[in-house]
Design an enzyme around this catalytic site. Sequence first.
Site, PDB file in Angstrom:
ATOM      1  N   ASP A  31      55.477  42.478  57.721  1.00 32.72           N
ATOM      2  CA  ASP A  31      55.010  41.756  56.533  1.00 32.72           C
ATOM      3  C   ASP A  31      55.229  40.269  56.793  1.00 32.72           C
ATOM      4  O   ASP A  31      56.218  39.886  57.426  1.00 32.72           O
ATOM      5  CB  ASP A  31      55.804  42.187  55.293  1.00 32.72           C
ATOM      6  CG  ASP A  31      55.059  41.900  53.991  1.00 32.72           C
ATOM      7  OD1 ASP A  31      54.812  42.856  53.226  1.00 32.72           O
ATOM      8  OD2 ASP A  31      54.725  40.719  53.733  1.00 32.72           O
ATOM      9  N   ALA A  81      49.021  45.959  54.021  1.00 32.14           N
ATOM     10  CA  ALA A  81      48.948  44.494  54.055  1.00 32.14           C
ATOM     11  C   ALA A  81      47.570  44.003  53.654  1.00 32.14           C
ATOM     12  O   ALA A  81      46.555  44.442  54.192  1.00 32.14           O
ATOM     13  CB  ALA A  81      49.309  43.984  55.452  1.00 32.14           C
ATOM     14  N   SER A 124      40.738  51.040  47.108  1.00 36.76           N
ATOM     15  CA  SER A 124      40.863  50.813  45.668  1.00 36.76           C
ATOM     16  C   SER A 124      39.669  51.410  44.942  1.00 36.76           C
ATOM     17  O   SER A 124      38.561  51.486  45.490  1.00 36.76           O
ATOM     18  CB  SER A 124      40.898  49.301  45.431  1.00 36.76           C
ATOM     19  OG  SER A 124      40.692  49.020  44.071  1.00 36.76           O
ATOM     20  N   TYR A 149      37.329  40.298  46.728  1.00 42.75           N
ATOM     21  CA  TYR A 149      38.458  41.187  47.048  1.00 42.75           C
ATOM     22  C   TYR A 149      37.955  42.626  47.192  1.00 42.75           C
ATOM     23  O   TYR A 149      38.229  43.296  48.197  1.00 42.75           O
ATOM     24  CB  TYR A 149      39.543  41.112  45.950  1.00 42.75           C
ATOM     25  CG  TYR A 149      40.454  42.318  45.968  1.00 42.75           C
ATOM     26  CD1 TYR A 149      41.381  42.499  46.996  1.00 42.75           C
ATOM     27  CD2 TYR A 149      40.376  43.300  44.977  1.00 42.75           C
ATOM     28  CE1 TYR A 149      42.197  43.625  47.036  1.00 42.75           C
ATOM     29  CE2 TYR A 149      41.186  44.423  45.008  1.00 42.75           C
ATOM     30  CZ  TYR A 149      42.092  44.586  46.038  1.00 42.75           C
ATOM     31  OH  TYR A 149      42.887  45.699  46.087  1.00 42.75           O
ATOM     32  N   LYS A 153      37.631  45.530  50.577  1.00 45.92           N
ATOM     33  CA  LYS A 153      38.078  46.934  50.638  1.00 45.92           C
ATOM     34  C   LYS A 153      36.930  47.819  51.130  1.00 45.92           C
ATOM     35  O   LYS A 153      37.120  48.714  51.944  1.00 45.92           O
ATOM     36  CB  LYS A 153      38.558  47.409  49.255  1.00 45.92           C
ATOM     37  CG  LYS A 153      39.838  46.764  48.812  1.00 45.92           C
ATOM     38  CD  LYS A 153      41.018  47.315  49.600  1.00 45.92           C
ATOM     39  CE  LYS A 153      42.199  46.388  49.590  1.00 45.92           C
ATOM     40  NZ  LYS A 153      43.273  46.742  50.495  1.00 45.92           N
ATOM     41  N   VAL A 217      44.236  40.551  24.724  1.00 45.41           N
ATOM     42  CA  VAL A 217      43.495  41.794  24.984  1.00 45.41           C
ATOM     43  C   VAL A 217      42.038  41.402  25.198  1.00 45.41           C
ATOM     44  O   VAL A 217      41.384  40.870  24.288  1.00 45.41           O
ATOM     45  CB  VAL A 217      43.642  42.794  23.809  1.00 45.41           C
ATOM     46  CG1 VAL A 217      42.760  44.013  24.031  1.00 45.41           C
ATOM     47  CG2 VAL A 217      45.107  43.193  23.633  1.00 45.41           C
TER      48      VAL A 217
HETATM   49  P1  NAD Z   1      51.375  43.363  47.322  1.00 51.38           P
HETATM   50  O1  NAD Z   1      50.755  42.009  47.372  1.00 51.38           O
HETATM   51  O2  NAD Z   1      52.585  43.546  46.489  1.00 51.38           O
HETATM   52  O3  NAD Z   1      51.694  43.872  48.797  1.00 51.38           O
HETATM   53  C1  NAD Z   1      50.929  43.505  49.908  1.00 51.38           C
HETATM   54  C2  NAD Z   1      51.893  43.053  50.997  1.00 51.38           C
HETATM   55  O4  NAD Z   1      51.142  42.686  52.146  1.00 51.38           O
HETATM   56  C3  NAD Z   1      52.724  41.831  50.583  1.00 51.38           C
HETATM   57  O5  NAD Z   1      54.087  42.084  50.853  1.00 51.38           O
HETATM   58  C4  NAD Z   1      52.180  40.701  51.470  1.00 51.38           C
HETATM   59  O6  NAD Z   1      53.183  39.769  51.792  1.00 51.38           O
HETATM   60  C5  NAD Z   1      51.681  41.482  52.675  1.00 51.38           C
HETATM   61  N1  NAD Z   1      50.601  40.859  53.447  1.00 51.38           N
HETATM   62  C6  NAD Z   1      49.413  40.366  52.998  1.00 51.38           C
HETATM   63  N2  NAD Z   1      48.688  39.923  54.037  1.00 51.38           N
HETATM   64  C7  NAD Z   1      49.420  40.134  55.153  1.00 51.38           C
HETATM   65  C8  NAD Z   1      49.214  39.907  56.547  1.00 51.38           C
HETATM   66  N3  NAD Z   1      48.085  39.338  57.000  1.00 51.38           N
HETATM   67  N4  NAD Z   1      50.186  40.249  57.426  1.00 51.38           N
HETATM   68  C9  NAD Z   1      51.337  40.832  56.974  1.00 51.38           C
HETATM   69  N5  NAD Z   1      51.589  41.073  55.683  1.00 51.38           N
HETATM   70  C10 NAD Z   1      50.636  40.727  54.784  1.00 51.38           C
HETATM   71  O7  NAD Z   1      50.228  44.376  46.867  1.00 51.38           O
HETATM   72  P2  NAD Z   1      50.342  45.899  46.440  1.00 51.38           P
HETATM   73  O8  NAD Z   1      50.049  45.985  44.986  1.00 51.38           O
HETATM   74  O9  NAD Z   1      51.566  46.510  46.974  1.00 51.38           O
HETATM   75  O10 NAD Z   1      49.073  46.470  47.205  1.00 51.38           O
HETATM   76  C11 NAD Z   1      49.162  47.047  48.489  1.00 51.38           C
HETATM   77  C12 NAD Z   1      47.774  47.370  48.973  1.00 51.38           C
HETATM   78  O11 NAD Z   1      47.133  48.233  48.035  1.00 51.38           O
HETATM   79  C13 NAD Z   1      46.853  46.151  49.104  1.00 51.38           C
HETATM   80  O12 NAD Z   1      46.054  46.320  50.242  1.00 51.38           O
HETATM   81  C14 NAD Z   1      46.024  46.198  47.842  1.00 51.38           C
HETATM   82  O13 NAD Z   1      44.768  45.603  48.021  1.00 51.38           O
HETATM   83  C15 NAD Z   1      45.886  47.695  47.632  1.00 51.38           C
HETATM   84  N6  NAD Z   1      45.632  48.054  46.227  1.00 51.38           N
HETATM   85  C16 NAD Z   1      46.485  47.599  45.250  1.00 51.38           C
HETATM   86  C17 NAD Z   1      46.229  47.915  43.927  1.00 51.38           C
HETATM   87  C18 NAD Z   1      47.134  47.411  42.829  1.00 51.38           C
HETATM   88  O14 NAD Z   1      46.730  47.432  41.679  1.00 51.38           O
HETATM   89  N7  NAD Z   1      48.352  46.986  43.100  1.00 51.38           N
HETATM   90  C19 NAD Z   1      45.109  48.700  43.593  1.00 51.38           C
HETATM   91  C20 NAD Z   1      44.286  49.151  44.613  1.00 51.38           C
HETATM   92  C21 NAD Z   1      44.558  48.821  45.938  1.00 51.38           C
HETATM   93  C1  UD1 Z   2      41.857  44.751  38.290  1.00 47.28           C
HETATM   94  C2  UD1 Z   2      40.772  44.216  39.199  1.00 47.28           C
HETATM   95  C3  UD1 Z   2      40.532  45.221  40.321  1.00 47.28           C
HETATM   96  C4  UD1 Z   2      41.835  45.495  41.076  1.00 47.28           C
HETATM   97  C5  UD1 Z   2      42.883  45.985  40.072  1.00 47.28           C
HETATM   98  C6  UD1 Z   2      44.232  46.210  40.705  1.00 47.28           C
HETATM   99  C7  UD1 Z   2      39.334  42.765  37.827  1.00 47.28           C
HETATM  100  C8  UD1 Z   2      37.993  42.612  37.204  1.00 47.28           C
HETATM  101  N1  UD1 Z   2      39.569  43.954  38.424  1.00 47.28           N
HETATM  102  O1  UD1 Z   2      41.436  45.988  37.771  1.00 47.28           O
HETATM  103  O2  UD1 Z   2      39.572  44.708  41.222  1.00 47.28           O
HETATM  104  O3  UD1 Z   2      41.629  46.508  42.054  1.00 47.28           O
HETATM  105  O4  UD1 Z   2      43.040  44.999  39.032  1.00 47.28           O
HETATM  106  O5  UD1 Z   2      44.796  45.011  41.150  1.00 47.28           O
HETATM  107  O6  UD1 Z   2      40.156  41.865  37.820  1.00 47.28           O
HETATM  108  N2  UD1 Z   2      43.697  43.463  30.333  1.00 47.28           N
HETATM  109  C9  UD1 Z   2      43.928  42.784  29.153  1.00 47.28           C
HETATM  110  N3  UD1 Z   2      44.754  41.706  29.194  1.00 47.28           N
HETATM  111  C10 UD1 Z   2      45.379  41.271  30.326  1.00 47.28           C
HETATM  112  C11 UD1 Z   2      45.146  41.995  31.536  1.00 47.28           C
HETATM  113  C12 UD1 Z   2      44.283  43.067  31.505  1.00 47.28           C
HETATM  114  O7  UD1 Z   2      43.385  43.133  28.099  1.00 47.28           O
HETATM  115  O8  UD1 Z   2      46.114  40.273  30.298  1.00 47.28           O
HETATM  116  C13 UD1 Z   2      42.829  44.657  30.294  1.00 47.28           C
HETATM  117  C14 UD1 Z   2      41.592  44.549  31.178  1.00 47.28           C
HETATM  118  O9  UD1 Z   2      40.532  43.989  30.475  1.00 47.28           O
HETATM  119  C15 UD1 Z   2      41.372  46.021  31.552  1.00 47.28           C
HETATM  120  C16 UD1 Z   2      42.785  46.610  31.563  1.00 47.28           C
HETATM  121  O10 UD1 Z   2      43.585  45.726  30.792  1.00 47.28           O
HETATM  122  O11 UD1 Z   2      40.630  46.673  30.545  1.00 47.28           O
HETATM  123  C17 UD1 Z   2      43.375  46.728  32.948  1.00 47.28           C
HETATM  124  O12 UD1 Z   2      43.293  45.469  33.606  1.00 47.28           O
HETATM  125  P1  UD1 Z   2      43.956  45.199  35.046  1.00 47.28           P
HETATM  126  O13 UD1 Z   2      45.372  45.613  35.015  1.00 47.28           O
HETATM  127  O14 UD1 Z   2      43.655  43.789  35.402  1.00 47.28           O
HETATM  128  O15 UD1 Z   2      43.207  46.216  36.009  1.00 47.28           O
HETATM  129  P2  UD1 Z   2      41.634  46.412  36.290  1.00 47.28           P
HETATM  130  O16 UD1 Z   2      40.803  45.561  35.422  1.00 47.28           O
HETATM  131  O17 UD1 Z   2      41.344  47.868  36.243  1.00 47.28           O
END
Ligand code: NAD
Ligand code: UD1
Length: 338
Positions: A31, A81, A124, A149, A153, A217
């Site tokens: 990381d 990552a 995702s 973003y 993916k 919201v």
């Molecule tokens: P996060 O940002 O907490 O974790 C990602 C980690 O990757 C971080 O520790 C960051 O420092 C590291 N990183 C980023 N680029 C790097 C690089 N080039 N080299 C080494 N380390 C690097 O995010 P998360 O929520 O734990 O998500 C993990 C994965 O899951 C991501 O790929 C994210 O896109 C995917 N994902 C997350 C969600 C979500 O809602 N959290 C939803 C769908 C997919």
């Molecule tokens: C968002 C991202 C998605 C990403 C995911 C996880 C957008 C458009 N989509 O999804 O690409 O994969 O996060 O990181 O940003 N909400 C509120 N108030 C807030 C925050 C959110 O009302 O302050 C609502 C949103 O409108 C939504 C729900 O809560 O209806 C969930 O939002 P969020 O947690 O941001 O997730 P996603 O929108 O599903």
Amino acid sequence: MAVLVTGGTGYIGSHTVVDLLNNGYDVVIVDNYVNSKPEVLNRIFKITDKKPRFYEISVQDEEKMSEVFEKENITDVIHFAGLKSVAESVAKPQLYFDNNVGSSKVLLKLMNKYGVKNLVFSSSATVYGVPDHVPLKETDKVGGCTNPYGQTKLDIEYLLKDYAKEHKDANIAILRYFNPIGAHSSGLIGEDPQGIPNNLMPYITQVAVGKRDHLNVYGNDYKTVDGTGVRDYIHVVDLARGHLCALKKLEQKPGLVIYNLGTGKGTSVLELVHAFEKANNIKINYVICERRPGDVDENYADCHKAYEEMGFKTKLDIVDACRDSWHWQKNNPNGYGD
Ligand code: NAD
Ligand code: UD1
């Protein structure tokens, strides 16, 4: 025999590392701390009494990554990552492409060079774009991503499909996460967003802890149960376990497989707010405001495939997640600190 976990100090990565260590896996983390802190490693040690080997490098750095593959006996990779802020990706699309797609290319090149066959990739639900129906199945159409973003993916999914076509002995699990929330029950690790949270649950917990005045919201005129957006919130501890199920699945040499990881149940914004209030006996002030651009009415998973093919089923619900998210936030009002 070690599992390389890229992004292992991040939110989902750290919970997965804990589960791997508790289940006897030898873990190597890479990381660059672009979105995480070294303190995470101390917390992982407190929970598991084990220390994974750690390399502070970018996955994009082929030379340094090569040294890790030389030194460690890696058999499996879990690739977390990546950069994940939707808003930042709109402002800096090239950075997102280079970091997310670029690091995946480096990883595949080195896996090929060092004969590593098994890869689990963090995709995702965002790859489904704007869904025309729910629940979403793995066979449903992908594309039409609403931000760079999400596009990274999808690009990586295509990269992996091409790789699997060319390398018949590769085993790849693409996991499409729905909305991860919650934290480890110890309250020692959790989600630590930098600045103003984009996602719903960290915003709610910051209102609860007094860092934010109220929740905005984003719209109450969606075609949903109460007009607010509906999502599939999966507890991060369940999600982490999904990665161990995927590693087991890859032992069967399935080639490339794709699984949704969600609960199969939709929850609206206000339902989540009320669940949080009830679970923790805290009032969350909120204001209804404009829709957020790019948001969809409803998004939840059909989870049958993950259950049928790798026995994955969630055990925790949104009440558990509300309790655990609050436990983490209350004990760590400033996350992992500076
Ligand atoms: P996060 O940002 O907490 O974790 C990602 C980690 O990757 C971080 O520790 C960051 O420092 C590291 N990183 C980023 N680029 C790097 C690089 N080039 N080299 C080494 N380390 C690097 O995010 P998360 O929520 O734990 O998500 C993990 C994965 O899951 C991501 O790929 C994210 O896109 C995917 N994902 C997350 C969600 C979500 O809602 N959290 C939803 C769908 C997919
Ligand atoms: C968002 C991202 C998605 C990403 C995911 C996880 C957008 C458009 N989509 O999804 O690409 O994969 O996060 O990181 O940003 N909400 C509120 N108030 C807030 C925050 C959110 O009302 O302050 C609502 C949103 O409108 C939504 C729900 O809560 O209806 C969930 O939002 P969020 O947690 O941001 O997730 P996603 O929108 O599903």
